[in-house]
Design a protein around this motif. Structure first.
Motif, PDB file in Angstrom:
ATOM      1  N   LYS A 161       0.841  -1.200   0.000  1.00 40.67           N
ATOM      2  CA  LYS A 161       0.000   0.000   0.000  1.00 40.67           C
ATOM      3  C   LYS A 161       0.871   1.243   0.000  1.00 40.67           C
ATOM      4  O   LYS A 161       1.785   1.373   0.840  1.00 40.67           O
ATOM      5  N   VAL A 162       0.596   2.157  -0.886  1.00 41.09           N
ATOM      6  CA  VAL A 162       1.341   3.416  -0.910  1.00 41.09           C
ATOM      7  C   VAL A 162       1.066   4.202   0.371  1.00 41.09           C
ATOM      8  O   VAL A 162      -0.074   4.286   0.840  1.00 41.09           O
ATOM      9  N   LEU A 163       2.142   4.745   0.940  1.00 41.01           N
ATOM     10  CA  LEU A 163       2.035   5.638   2.100  1.00 41.01           C
ATOM     11  C   LEU A 163       2.249   7.068   1.609  1.00 41.01           C
ATOM     12  O   LEU A 163       3.266   7.367   0.967  1.00 41.01           O
ATOM     13  N   THR A 201       5.619   0.747   1.537  1.00 40.48           N
ATOM     14  CA  THR A 201       5.696   1.472   0.266  1.00 40.48           C
ATOM     15  C   THR A 201       5.486   2.987   0.409  1.00 40.48           C
ATOM     16  O   THR A 201       4.478   3.527  -0.051  1.00 40.48           O
ATOM     17  N   PRO A 202       6.401   3.672   1.099  1.00 42.54           N
ATOM     18  CA  PRO A 202       6.304   5.140   1.068  1.00 42.54           C
ATOM     19  C   PRO A 202       6.528   5.608  -0.375  1.00 42.54           C
ATOM     20  O   PRO A 202       7.525   5.223  -0.986  1.00 42.54           O
ATOM     21  N   LEU A 213       7.826   8.460   7.501  1.00 43.16           N
ATOM     22  CA  LEU A 213       9.037   7.714   7.121  1.00 43.16           C
ATOM     23  C   LEU A 213       9.585   6.935   8.322  1.00 43.16           C
ATOM     24  O   LEU A 213      10.035   5.793   8.184  1.00 43.16           O
ATOM     25  N   GLN A 214       9.499   7.561   9.497  1.00 41.42           N
ATOM     26  CA  GLN A 214       9.980   6.884  10.705  1.00 41.42           C
ATOM     27  C   GLN A 214       9.172   5.611  10.966  1.00 41.42           C
ATOM     28  O   GLN A 214       9.733   4.537  11.237  1.00 41.42           O
ATOM     29  N   LEU A 215       7.850   5.719  10.839  1.00 38.98           N
ATOM     30  CA  LEU A 215       7.000   4.549  11.077  1.00 38.98           C
ATOM     31  C   LEU A 215       7.236   3.481  10.004  1.00 38.98           C
ATOM     32  O   LEU A 215       7.190   2.278  10.290  1.00 38.98           O
ATOM     33  N   ALA A 216       7.502   3.918   8.779  1.00 39.04           N
ATOM     34  CA  ALA A 216       7.803   2.951   7.712  1.00 39.04           C
ATOM     35  C   ALA A 216       9.071   2.177   8.059  1.00 39.04           C
ATOM     36  O   ALA A 216       9.129   0.943   7.917  1.00 39.04           O
ATOM     37  N   GLY A 217      10.089   2.891   8.529  1.00 41.34           N
ATOM     38  CA  GLY A 217      11.337   2.240   8.928  1.00 41.34           C
ATOM     39  C   GLY A 217      11.111   1.260  10.075  1.00 41.34           C
ATOM     40  O   GLY A 217      11.697   0.175  10.104  1.00 41.34           O
ATOM     41  N   GLU A 218      10.234   1.623  10.992  1.00 43.77           N
ATOM     42  CA  GLU A 218       9.952   0.726  12.124  1.00 43.77           C
ATOM     43  C   GLU A 218       9.237  -0.540  11.649  1.00 43.77           C
ATOM     44  O   GLU A 218       9.514  -1.644  12.138  1.00 43.77           O
ATOM     45  N   PRO A 224      10.261  -9.877   9.925  1.00 45.15           N
ATOM     46  CA  PRO A 224      11.241 -10.572   9.076  1.00 45.15           C
ATOM     47  C   PRO A 224      10.745 -10.720   7.641  1.00 45.15           C
ATOM     48  O   PRO A 224       9.570 -11.008   7.409  1.00 45.15           O
ATOM     49  N   GLY A 225      11.669 -10.512   6.729  1.00 44.28           N
ATOM     50  CA  GLY A 225      11.354 -10.753   5.321  1.00 44.28           C
ATOM     51  C   GLY A 225      10.571  -9.655   4.637  1.00 44.28           C
ATOM     52  O   GLY A 225      10.269  -9.753   3.444  1.00 44.28           O
ATOM     53  N   LEU A 226      10.254  -8.598   5.363  1.00 45.55           N
ATOM     54  CA  LEU A 226       9.481  -7.510   4.761  1.00 45.55           C
ATOM     55  C   LEU A 226      10.352  -6.732   3.759  1.00 45.55           C
ATOM     56  O   LEU A 226      11.557  -6.620   3.928  1.00 45.55           O
ATOM     57  N   TYR A 227       9.695  -6.193   2.757  1.00 45.61           N
ATOM     58  CA  TYR A 227      10.359  -5.362   1.756  1.00 45.61           C
ATOM     59  C   TYR A 227      10.061  -3.885   2.001  1.00 45.61           C
ATOM     60  O   TYR A 227       9.114  -3.533   2.711  1.00 45.61           O
ATOM     61  N   VAL A 228      10.866  -3.034   1.347  1.00 43.80           N
ATOM     62  CA  VAL A 228      10.562  -1.604   1.235  1.00 43.80           C
ATOM     63  C   VAL A 228      10.668  -1.269  -0.241  1.00 43.80           C
ATOM     64  O   VAL A 228      11.624  -1.710  -0.907  1.00 43.80           O
TER      65      VAL A 228
END
Ligand code: GUN
Ligand code: ZN
Length: 434
Positions: A161-163, A201-202, A213-218, A224-228
Motif C-alpha cells: 500500500k502506498v504511504l 511502500t512510502p 518515514l519513521q513509522l515505515a522504517g519501524e 522478518p522478510g518484509l520489503y521496502v
C-alpha cells in the motif's frame, strides 16, 4: 505426479556476465531441456543426456525452435497506473499531479481494483513476466485486490500500500499513524501467504512527513522478510524539492538512510541522479535499484548509469515502471535500456541484458534462493520465446548468427508477440478466454 519436461533451446545465468559478457556466466543448450516437478526445477541440460527411463515417465512439452528462459522479473511497477500509460507532455512532478493522483484516487473502489489487478497480472504473464514488485495505491482495498489476483495465479509477487501523508490530494493522504496501522493489517493478511511478500511502500520522500518515514522504517525493522519499495533521485526538480523539505540531510539517499529505509529487500526505482558515495551506500547497505529505462525516457528524467551502479556493487533489476513506462514488456524495456546505455557511451552487452531481465531481478529482490535461473530446487517459473514471431525478427535472423547476435536482435526487435508460453510454478499459464 509426472515430471513436466520442456524441450527447446535453453539459456540461463549463473551470475552477472559483466561488462564483457563473460561466457562463464551462463549455460546454453541449443537442444536442451528443463524438467519441472511439484512446481520446482528438477533439472536442466542437454536433451541428449536425458535417459529414456526419465523421458518415459514425463509429460514432454515440445518447444523446439524456441528459447526457454527463466521467467522475466519486473522490479517496479504501479498496477493502478495501467490506465494512464502514454499521458502527454509532463515531467515527473506535474505528471503525478495531473495524471497519476487522479487515476489512483479511483482505486478506493474495490471492484475497479479487482478488475484492474486481474487485467494487469494476466497481461504481465502474457508478456512473460512471472514475478513483479508492485505498488498498489493508498487504499488497502487496492492491495487486497492485487494480492488476491497474484494468489489466484500462484505468482511470486511483492506488493504494498502506498504511504502518503502530504503534498497529495486529501483523498490520497492516509496520515502517518493510520497509514502504518493499515500497512500492519495488510502485512498480517498477506505477507508470506502463498508466494506473496509485503513491501512497505512510502511513495517517495516528498509525499511523506518525517513521522511517516519513521513509522515505515519501524515496520521494515519489525517484521522478518518484509520489503521496502519507493523512488529515489529520478528527476532534477524532485531532487531539489527533497533538499528543501529535508534540509538537515546531506542528500536524498541520506533521508532514507536516516529513517532506516535502506537494507536488504529495499528497492528504489530510478536512482538516476546519484554520485559515487551514494552508490557506495546503496551497495554497502544491500539496497537495490530498479532500472526503469522506458519510464526514464518517457518522462525525460535522465539516463541511469547501470555500469557505474554495478561497478560499485549495487544490485540492479529491470523494471517497466508502468504507467510512466510505456510497455509491460521487459523485452521492449531491455531495448530501451540498451538505448540509455548508448547515450552514456557504455553499450549494455547482449547477454548481460538478458541476465538483467532474469537473474539480476531475482538478486535485486533477494529471491535468488528460489528464482532467477534453472538451478535444481528453484521455483519453476519460465518463459518460452519464439525468435521468429515477427516477420522482421525472422528476416533479421536468417542464416547463421552467434548466440549474442540472436539475443541482441531479440531484445531489439522482440516484444510480447514473441512470448509463446509462460509457466508459473511448473504449470503452463492460460490466458483467460475472451
Ligand atoms: N515518484 C513518485 N511517485 C512516482 C510514480 O508513481 N511514478 C514514477 N515514475 N515516479 C514517482
Ligand atoms: Zn514508480
Amino acid at each position: 505426479m509426472q515430471d513436466t519436461i520442456l524441450r527447446g533451446e535453453v539459456l540461463h545465468f549463473l551470475h552477472d556476465p559483466g561488462p564483457d559478457d563473460d561466457a562463464a556466466a551462463w549455460q546454453h543448450w541449443p537442444d536442451g531441456y528443463v524438467a519441472m516437478r511439484h512446481g520446482h526445477i528438477a533439472g536442466c541440460g542437454d536433451w541428449a543426456a536425458l535417459s529414456a527411463h526419465r523421458l518415459a515417465a514425463a509429460n514432454v512439452h515440445d518447444h523446439r525452435g524456441r528459447l526457454i528462459l527463466p521467467g522475466l522479473i519486473d522490479c517496479h511497477l504501479h498496477y493502478a497506473q495501467v490506465g494512464i500509460i502514454g499521458a502527454f507532455g509532463h515531467q515527473l512532478l506535474d505528471w503525478l499531479q495531473d495524471y497519476t493522483f487522479p487515476a489512483e484516487a479511483a482505486f478506493a473502489d474495490a471492484e475497479l481494483a479487482r478488475r484492474t489487478a486481474d487485467f494487469v497480472l494476466d497481461r504481465l504473464l502474457a508478456h512473460g513476466t512471472t514475478t513483479a514488485a508492485v505498488f498498489a495505491t493508498v487504499h488497502p482495498v487496492s492491495v487486497d485486490a492485487l494480492m488476491a489476483a497474484a494468489l489466484a495465479r500462484n505468482m511470486r509477487l511483492i506488493g504494498g500500500k502506498v504511504l502518503m501523508d502530504r503534498h497529495a490530494p486529501a483523498a490520497l493522504c492516509d496520515g502517518a499513524e493510520r497509514g502504518a496501522a493499515e500497512s500492519a493489517a495488510l502485512i498480517a493478511r498477506w505477507h508470506g501467504k502463498g508466494r506473496l511478500a509485503y513491501a512497505v511502500t512510502p511513495r517517495f520522500a516528498p509525499t511523506s512527513t518525517p513521522r511517516q518515514l519513521q513509522l515505515a522504517g519501524e515496520l521494515y525493522a519489525g517484521t522478518p522478510g518484509l520489503y521496502v519499495q519507493s523512488h529515489l533521485a529520478e528527476n532534477h526538480s524532485e531532487c531539489q524539492w527533497v533538499a528543501q523539505l529535508f534540509p538537515g540531510h546531506g542528500d536524498y539517499l541520506d533521508v532514507y538512510r536516516h529513517y532506516g529505509l535502506l537494507g536488504p529487500r529495499c528497492i528504489y526505482g530510478h536512482g538516476i541522479h546519484l554520485h559515487d558515495a551514494q552508490r557506495q551506500l546503496l551497495a554497502e547497505s544491500g539496497t537495490a535499484i530498479a532500472f526503469c529505462p522506458s519510464s526514464n525516457l518517457f518522462l525525460g528524467s535522465g539516463f541511469f548509469d547501470y555500469r557505474a551502479a554495478r561497478q560499485a556493487g549495487v544490485a540492479v533489476g529491470l523494471a517497466s515502471d508502468i504507467g510512466a513506462g510505456t510497455s509491460l514488456s521487459l523485452i521492449r524495456t531491455l531495448a530501451d535500456g540498451y538505448k540509455v546505455s548508448q547515450c552514456l557511451q557504455q553499450p549494455l552487452p547482449p547477454l548481460r541484458g538478458w541476465y538483467l531481465a532474469t537473474l539480476a531481478g531475482a538478486q535485486a529482490l533477494r529471491l535468488e534462493h528460489c528464482l532467477g535461473n534453472f538451478a535444481v530446487g528453484k521455483e519453476a517459473d519460465c518463459v518460452v520465446l519464439d525468435m521468429a514471431a515477427t516477420p522482421e525478427l525472422a528476416f533479421r535472423l536468417q542464416g547463421e548468427h552467434t548466440l549474442a547476435q540472436r539475443l541482441f536482435a531479440l531484445a531489439t526487435l522482440g516484444d510480447e508477440r514473441c512470448v509463446a508460453a509462460t509457466y508459473v510454478a511448473g504449470r503452463r499459464w492460460q490466458a483467460p478466454a475472451g
